[in-house]
Design an enzyme around this catalytic site. Structure first.
Site, mmCIF file in Angstrom:
data_model
loop_
_atom_site.group_PDB
_atom_site.id
_atom_site.type_symbol
_atom_site.label_atom_id
_atom_site.label_comp_id
_atom_site.label_asym_id
_atom_site.label_seq_id
_atom_site.Cartn_x
_atom_site.Cartn_y
_atom_site.Cartn_z
ATOM 1 N N PRO A 133 0.972 -0.877 -0.005
ATOM 2 C CA PRO A 133 0.082 -0.027 -0.290
ATOM 3 C C PRO A 133 0.871 1.119 0.054
ATOM 4 C CG PRO A 133 -0.616 -1.539 1.732
ATOM 5 C CD PRO A 133 0.841 -2.376 0.641
ATOM 6 N N GLU A 134 0.871 2.088 -0.796
ATOM 7 C CA GLU A 134 0.700 3.466 -0.843
ATOM 8 C C GLU A 134 0.671 4.585 -0.255
ATOM 9 O OE1 GLU A 134 2.711 4.973 -4.607
ATOM 10 O OE2 GLU A 134 3.020 2.214 -5.387
#
Length: 293
Positions: A2-3
Protein backbone atom coordinates in the site's frame (compact mmCIF):
# COMPACT_ATOMS: atom_id res chain seq x y z
CA UNK A 1 2.61 -2.64 -0.92
CA UNK A 2 0.00 0.00 0.00
CA UNK A 3 1.18 3.49 -0.85
CA UNK A 4 0.21 6.82 0.69
CA UNK A 5 -3.33 7.00 -0.81
CA UNK A 6 -4.18 3.49 0.39
CA UNK A 7 -2.88 4.19 3.90
CA UNK A 8 -4.72 7.51 4.06
CA UNK A 9 -7.91 5.77 2.94
CA UNK A 10 -7.51 3.19 5.71
CA UNK A 11 -6.86 5.97 8.25
CA UNK A 12 -10.03 7.77 7.20
CA UNK A 13 -12.00 4.54 7.41
CA UNK A 14 -10.72 3.80 10.92
CA UNK A 15 -11.12 7.31 12.31
CA UNK A 16 -14.88 7.19 13.09
CA UNK A 17 -14.45 3.89 14.96
CA UNK A 18 -11.32 4.91 16.89
CA UNK A 19 -11.02 8.65 17.44
CA UNK A 20 -12.33 9.73 20.84
CA UNK A 21 -13.15 6.12 21.73
CA UNK A 22 -11.71 3.83 24.37
CA UNK A 23 -10.13 0.40 23.74
CA UNK A 24 -11.79 -2.07 26.11
CA UNK A 25 -9.42 -4.95 25.42
CA UNK A 26 -6.97 -6.29 22.86
CA UNK A 27 -6.76 -9.90 21.74
CA UNK A 28 -3.20 -10.68 20.67
CA UNK A 29 -3.07 -14.01 18.87
CA UNK A 30 0.68 -14.19 18.26
CA UNK A 31 3.82 -12.60 19.74
CA UNK A 32 4.98 -11.01 16.52
CA UNK A 33 4.14 -9.70 13.09
CA UNK A 34 7.09 -8.64 10.95
CA UNK A 35 8.85 -7.74 14.22
CA UNK A 36 8.09 -8.83 17.79
CA UNK A 37 5.21 -6.89 19.28
CA UNK A 38 6.08 -4.58 22.19
CA UNK A 39 6.26 -6.09 25.66
CA UNK A 40 2.82 -6.25 27.34
CA UNK A 41 1.31 -4.95 24.11
CA UNK A 42 -2.31 -5.92 24.78
CA UNK A 43 -2.14 -4.92 28.44
CA UNK A 44 -0.72 -1.48 27.65
CA UNK A 45 -3.49 -0.72 25.13
CA UNK A 46 -6.43 -1.90 27.23
CA UNK A 47 -8.42 0.94 28.71
CA UNK A 48 -6.71 3.65 26.66
CA UNK A 49 -8.61 6.30 24.71
CA UNK A 50 -7.56 7.03 21.12
CA UNK A 51 -7.34 10.81 21.00
CA UNK A 52 -6.45 11.22 17.32
CA UNK A 53 -5.60 9.15 14.27
CA UNK A 54 -2.84 10.57 12.05
CA UNK A 55 -0.74 9.41 9.12
CA UNK A 56 2.95 9.96 8.48
CA UNK A 57 4.12 8.72 5.07
CA UNK A 58 2.87 5.09 4.94
CA UNK A 59 2.39 4.80 8.71
CA UNK A 60 -0.81 5.15 10.73
CA UNK A 61 -0.33 6.85 14.09
CA UNK A 62 -2.96 6.34 16.81
CA UNK A 63 -2.27 8.96 19.47
CA UNK A 64 -3.34 7.57 22.84
CA UNK A 65 -4.16 9.33 26.08
CA UNK A 66 -1.09 9.34 28.29
CA UNK A 67 1.18 10.58 25.47
CA UNK A 68 1.89 7.27 23.79
CA UNK A 69 1.47 6.46 20.10
CA UNK A 70 0.49 3.18 18.44
CA UNK A 71 2.42 3.05 15.15
CA UNK A 72 1.03 0.74 12.44
CA UNK A 73 2.54 -0.25 9.11
CA UNK A 74 0.37 -2.39 6.83
CA UNK A 75 3.22 -4.13 5.03
CA UNK A 76 2.09 -5.89 1.86
CA UNK A 77 -1.16 -7.47 2.97
CA UNK A 78 -2.17 -5.95 6.30
CA UNK A 79 -5.75 -4.76 6.56
CA UNK A 80 -8.25 -3.64 9.16
CA UNK A 81 -11.89 -4.64 9.11
CA UNK A 82 -14.53 -2.96 11.28
CA UNK A 83 -17.37 -4.99 12.76
CA UNK A 84 -20.33 -3.03 14.08
CA UNK A 85 -21.51 -3.59 17.68
CA UNK A 86 -24.77 -5.18 16.47
CA UNK A 87 -23.01 -7.57 14.06
CA UNK A 88 -24.86 -10.85 13.82
CA UNK A 89 -24.23 -12.67 10.53
CA UNK A 90 -21.24 -15.06 10.57
CA UNK A 91 -18.42 -14.35 8.16
CA UNK A 92 -17.31 -16.68 5.40
CA UNK A 93 -14.38 -18.89 6.46
CA UNK A 94 -11.07 -17.08 6.35
CA UNK A 95 -12.53 -13.62 5.71
CA UNK A 96 -14.56 -11.09 7.65
CA UNK A 97 -16.82 -8.49 6.11
CA UNK A 98 -18.40 -5.33 7.45
CA UNK A 99 -21.25 -6.32 9.74
CA UNK A 100 -19.96 -9.83 10.44
CA UNK A 101 -19.01 -11.23 13.81
CA UNK A 102 -15.37 -11.99 14.35
CA UNK A 103 -16.07 -14.98 16.54
CA UNK A 104 -13.97 -16.26 19.40
CA UNK A 105 -11.37 -18.02 17.32
CA UNK A 106 -11.23 -15.73 14.30
CA UNK A 107 -9.83 -16.49 10.88
CA UNK A 108 -6.27 -17.92 10.68
CA UNK A 109 -4.66 -14.61 9.77
CA UNK A 110 -6.63 -12.38 12.14
CA UNK A 111 -3.69 -11.63 14.41
CA UNK A 112 -4.87 -8.71 16.55
CA UNK A 113 -8.39 -7.75 17.60
CA UNK A 114 -9.31 -4.42 19.18
CA UNK A 115 -12.57 -4.53 21.14
CA UNK A 116 -13.80 -0.99 21.67
CA UNK A 117 -15.83 0.15 24.67
CA UNK A 118 -18.91 0.74 22.49
CA UNK A 119 -18.87 -2.85 21.23
CA UNK A 120 -17.18 -2.19 17.90
CA UNK A 121 -14.60 -4.83 16.98
CA UNK A 122 -11.64 -3.92 14.76
CA UNK A 123 -9.67 -6.85 13.35
CA UNK A 124 -6.16 -6.61 11.96
CA UNK A 125 -5.35 -9.46 9.56
CA UNK A 126 -2.13 -9.98 7.63
CA UNK A 127 -1.53 -13.32 5.93
CA UNK A 128 2.03 -12.42 4.87
CA UNK A 129 2.89 -10.74 8.18
CA UNK A 130 5.03 -8.00 6.64
CA UNK A 131 3.14 -5.37 8.62
CA UNK A 132 4.11 -4.36 12.14
CA UNK A 133 2.98 -2.39 15.19
CA UNK A 134 4.90 -0.52 17.85
CA UNK A 135 4.17 1.59 20.91
CA UNK A 136 6.22 4.79 21.13
CA UNK A 137 6.35 7.60 23.66
CA UNK A 138 4.89 10.72 22.06
CA UNK A 139 8.00 12.77 22.81
CA UNK A 140 10.22 10.20 21.10
CA UNK A 141 8.20 9.99 17.89
CA UNK A 142 10.48 12.18 15.78
CA UNK A 143 13.51 10.12 16.84
CA UNK A 144 11.88 6.77 16.07
CA UNK A 145 13.90 4.69 13.60
CA UNK A 146 10.96 4.36 11.21
CA UNK A 147 10.15 8.07 11.11
CA UNK A 148 13.26 10.13 11.79
CA UNK A 149 14.66 10.22 8.25
CA UNK A 150 11.41 10.76 6.37
CA UNK A 151 11.14 13.68 3.95
CA UNK A 152 8.26 16.16 3.82
CA UNK A 153 4.65 15.05 3.43
CA UNK A 154 3.71 15.60 -0.24
CA UNK A 155 0.25 16.82 0.75
CA UNK A 156 1.49 19.00 3.60
CA UNK A 157 2.34 22.69 3.71
CA UNK A 158 6.05 21.93 4.04
CA UNK A 159 6.18 20.45 0.52
CA UNK A 160 6.67 22.79 -2.42
CA UNK A 161 8.48 23.08 -5.74
CA UNK A 162 11.31 24.92 -3.98
CA UNK A 163 11.67 22.19 -1.36
CA UNK A 164 11.58 19.45 -4.00
CA UNK A 165 14.11 21.23 -6.20
CA UNK A 166 16.47 21.69 -3.28
CA UNK A 167 16.31 17.97 -2.44
CA UNK A 168 17.06 17.01 -6.04
CA UNK A 169 20.03 19.33 -6.58
CA UNK A 170 23.28 17.57 -7.42
CA UNK A 171 21.75 14.08 -7.39
CA UNK A 172 22.88 11.85 -10.25
CA UNK A 173 20.38 9.07 -9.57
CA UNK A 174 17.41 8.79 -11.96
CA UNK A 175 14.46 10.89 -10.84
CA UNK A 176 12.38 7.73 -10.36
CA UNK A 177 14.87 6.38 -7.80
CA UNK A 178 15.17 9.77 -6.10
CA UNK A 179 11.40 9.98 -5.58
CA UNK A 180 11.22 6.44 -4.19
CA UNK A 181 13.81 7.47 -1.60
CA UNK A 182 11.62 8.27 1.42
CA UNK A 183 14.11 10.92 2.51
CA UNK A 184 13.21 12.98 -0.58
CA UNK A 185 9.42 12.90 -0.23
CA UNK A 186 7.58 10.76 2.29
CA UNK A 187 5.05 8.15 1.25
CA UNK A 188 5.63 7.88 -2.49
CA UNK A 189 5.77 4.40 -4.00
CA UNK A 190 6.28 2.83 -7.41
CA UNK A 191 2.75 3.26 -8.74
CA UNK A 192 2.21 6.92 -7.98
CA UNK A 193 5.76 7.93 -8.91
CA UNK A 194 5.14 6.49 -12.38
CA UNK A 195 1.85 8.35 -12.59
CA UNK A 196 3.24 11.65 -11.33
CA UNK A 197 6.20 11.59 -13.71
CA UNK A 198 3.83 10.99 -16.61
CA UNK A 199 1.60 13.89 -15.61
CA UNK A 200 4.64 16.15 -15.29
CA UNK A 201 6.11 15.02 -18.63
CA UNK A 202 9.36 13.96 -16.98
CA UNK A 203 11.26 10.85 -18.10
CA UNK A 204 11.98 8.41 -15.26
CA UNK A 205 15.48 8.06 -16.72
CA UNK A 206 16.35 11.75 -16.35
CA UNK A 207 18.91 12.54 -13.65
CA UNK A 208 17.28 13.95 -10.53
CA UNK A 209 19.45 17.06 -10.77
CA UNK A 210 17.91 17.71 -14.18
CA UNK A 211 14.51 18.18 -12.53
CA UNK A 212 15.76 20.55 -9.81
CA UNK A 213 15.17 23.70 -11.87
CA UNK A 214 12.11 25.80 -10.97
CA UNK A 215 9.97 24.95 -14.02
CA UNK A 216 10.35 21.16 -13.92
CA UNK A 217 10.24 21.09 -10.12
CA UNK A 218 7.00 23.08 -10.15
CA UNK A 219 5.40 20.75 -12.71
CA UNK A 220 6.51 17.68 -10.80
CA UNK A 221 5.50 18.94 -7.35
CA UNK A 222 2.05 19.84 -8.70
CA UNK A 223 1.73 16.44 -10.41
CA UNK A 224 2.66 14.61 -7.20
CA UNK A 225 0.03 16.48 -5.22
CA UNK A 226 -2.63 16.01 -7.91
CA UNK A 227 -2.14 12.30 -8.47
CA UNK A 228 -2.18 11.56 -4.72
CA UNK A 229 -5.26 13.73 -4.19
CA UNK A 230 -7.07 12.02 -7.07
CA UNK A 231 -6.15 8.57 -5.78
CA UNK A 232 -7.36 9.35 -2.26
CA UNK A 233 -10.63 10.74 -3.63
CA UNK A 234 -11.07 7.53 -5.64
CA UNK A 235 -10.35 5.34 -2.63
CA UNK A 236 -6.83 4.21 -3.42
CA UNK A 237 -5.89 1.36 -5.72
CA UNK A 238 -6.79 -2.28 -5.24
CA UNK A 239 -3.71 -4.05 -6.55
CA UNK A 240 -3.02 -7.33 -4.77
CA UNK A 241 -4.44 -7.44 -1.24
CA UNK A 242 -5.51 -3.89 -0.50
CA UNK A 243 -9.08 -3.16 0.64
CA UNK A 244 -10.91 -0.51 2.62
CA UNK A 245 -11.80 -0.98 6.27
CA UNK A 246 -15.38 -1.71 5.22
CA UNK A 247 -14.34 -4.32 2.69
CA UNK A 248 -15.13 -2.16 -0.34
CA UNK A 249 -12.49 -1.84 -3.02
CA UNK A 250 -11.01 1.36 -4.39
CA UNK A 251 -10.95 1.95 -8.11
CA UNK A 252 -8.15 4.38 -8.92
CA UNK A 253 -6.32 1.65 -10.84
CA UNK A 254 -8.92 2.09 -13.58
CA UNK A 255 -7.61 5.63 -14.05
CA UNK A 256 -3.91 4.76 -14.31
CA UNK A 257 -2.37 6.60 -17.23
CA UNK A 258 0.78 4.50 -17.56
CA UNK A 259 1.16 2.04 -14.70
CA UNK A 260 0.77 -1.56 -15.89
CA UNK A 261 -0.25 -0.35 -19.37
CA UNK A 262 2.74 -1.55 -21.38
CA UNK A 263 2.08 -1.43 -25.13
CA UNK A 264 -1.05 0.70 -24.84
CA UNK A 265 -1.40 4.13 -26.46
CA UNK A 266 -0.46 7.10 -24.30
CA UNK A 267 -3.58 8.72 -22.90
CA UNK A 268 -2.36 12.30 -23.33
CA UNK A 269 -4.28 14.02 -26.12
CA UNK A 270 -2.21 14.35 -29.29
CA UNK A 271 0.78 12.43 -27.93
CA UNK A 272 0.66 9.37 -30.19
CA UNK A 273 3.23 7.52 -28.08
CA UNK A 274 3.09 4.02 -26.65
CA UNK A 275 3.59 3.13 -22.99
CA UNK A 276 6.88 1.35 -22.39
CA UNK A 277 8.03 -0.79 -19.47
CA UNK A 278 11.61 -0.81 -18.20
CA UNK A 279 13.16 -2.14 -15.01
CA UNK A 280 14.91 0.28 -12.68
CA UNK A 281 16.52 -1.00 -9.49
CA UNK A 282 14.45 -4.16 -9.74
CA UNK A 283 11.15 -2.27 -10.06
CA UNK A 284 8.91 -1.96 -13.09
CA UNK A 285 8.72 1.54 -14.52
CA UNK A 286 5.98 2.49 -16.96
CA UNK A 287 6.26 5.67 -19.02
CA UNK A 288 5.71 7.22 -22.43
CA UNK A 289 9.01 8.01 -24.19
CA UNK A 290 7.17 10.33 -26.56
CA UNK A 291 5.89 12.89 -24.05
CA UNK A 292 8.13 12.27 -21.04
CA UNK A 293 11.51 13.91 -21.63
Amino acid sequence: MPELPEVETVRRGLAPALEGRRIARVLQRRPDLRYPLPERFAERLAGRRVERLDRRAKYILARLEGDEVLLVHLGMSGRFTIHAPDAAAPAAPGRFHHGATAGAGGAPHDHIVFDMEDGTRIVYSDHRRFGFMDLIAGGALDANRHLKDLGPEPLGNEFSAAVLGDRLKGRRAPIKAALLDQRTVAGLGNIYVCEALHRAGVSPNRAASGVAGPLRAERLARAIRDVLTDAIAAGGSTLRDYAHTDGELGYFQHAFAVYDRKGEPCSKPGCGGTVRRVVQSGRSTFYCPQCQR
